[in-house]
Design a protein around this motif. Structure first.
Motif, PDB file in Angstrom:
ATOM      1  N   ALA A  60     -66.819 -29.716  15.405  1.00 61.61           N
ATOM      2  CA  ALA A  60     -66.896 -30.812  14.437  1.00 61.61           C
ATOM      3  C   ALA A  60     -68.290 -30.883  13.812  1.00 61.61           C
ATOM      4  O   ALA A  60     -68.426 -31.057  12.603  1.00 61.61           O
ATOM      5  CB  ALA A  60     -66.547 -32.130  15.110  1.00 61.61           C
ATOM      6  N   LYS A  64     -69.053 -30.198   9.932  1.00 63.35           N
ATOM      7  CA  LYS A  64     -69.701 -31.205   9.101  1.00 63.35           C
ATOM      8  C   LYS A  64     -70.997 -30.665   8.501  1.00 63.35           C
ATOM      9  O   LYS A  64     -71.319 -30.913   7.352  1.00 63.35           O
ATOM     10  CB  LYS A  64     -69.984 -32.463   9.917  1.00 63.35           C
ATOM     11  N   ALA A  81     -63.703 -37.810  13.808  1.00 64.77           N
ATOM     12  CA  ALA A  81     -64.365 -36.841  14.676  1.00 64.77           C
ATOM     13  C   ALA A  81     -63.591 -36.651  15.973  1.00 64.77           C
ATOM     14  O   ALA A  81     -63.570 -35.559  16.538  1.00 64.77           O
ATOM     15  CB  ALA A  81     -65.798 -37.290  14.979  1.00 64.77           C
ATOM     16  N   GLN A 120     -65.835 -37.567   9.849  1.00 65.26           N
ATOM     17  CA  GLN A 120     -66.443 -36.333   9.364  1.00 65.26           C
ATOM     18  C   GLN A 120     -66.085 -36.204   7.898  1.00 65.26           C
ATOM     19  O   GLN A 120     -64.963 -36.512   7.504  1.00 65.26           O
ATOM     20  CB  GLN A 120     -65.916 -35.118  10.119  1.00 65.26           C
TER      21      GLN A 120
END
Length: 125
Positions: A60, A64, A81, A120
């Motif tokens: 994640a 991002k 997330a 995110q």
């Protein structure tokens, strides 16, 4: 295997077949071994779950960091997330990427979504 009949005498003594005792001991040993293996496997499962969560968080963060949305973008992709359902600015998000447009949510909501640590964001392709 021949099973002997247990007899109980009036004096509260019982005749026990030695084969039955040996069989019970062997079964108890097998049960103890199976329980120990089960505990070991549960520990491995817990470790694997921890590693899975660590990898998901790293993925994640990498996702991002790769191409995050910015304040001046007009469209962005957003997801949670954690992968769980989460509401922000009247919109529901989950673990799937969802495209939103600034014109649909307004500037204040846009800024709040970008700043939300549980979400995110990435540039829309």
């Amino acid at each position: 295997m021949m099973m002997a009949k247990q007899t109980v005498k009036a004096g509260a003594t019982a005749e026990v077949n030695p084969e039955d005792t040996a069989l019970a001991a062997a079964l108890q040993q097998k049960l103890d071994e199976a329980l120990a293996e089960n505990r070991r496997l549960l520990e491995l499962l817990a470790q694997a779950e921890d590693e899975k969560q660590d990898l998901a968080a790293a993925l994640a963060a990498a996702d991002k960091a790769a191409d995050p949305a910015e304040a001046d973008d007009e469209t962005m992709q957003v997801r949670t997330a954690s992968g769980k359902t989460f509401w922000r600015c009247g919109l529901q998000f989950d673990g799937s990427w969802r495209e939103i447009e600034r014109a649909d949510v307004g500037d204040d909501a846009w800024s709040r979504i970008l700043a939300e640590p549980q979400l995110q964001t990435k540039k829309a392709k």
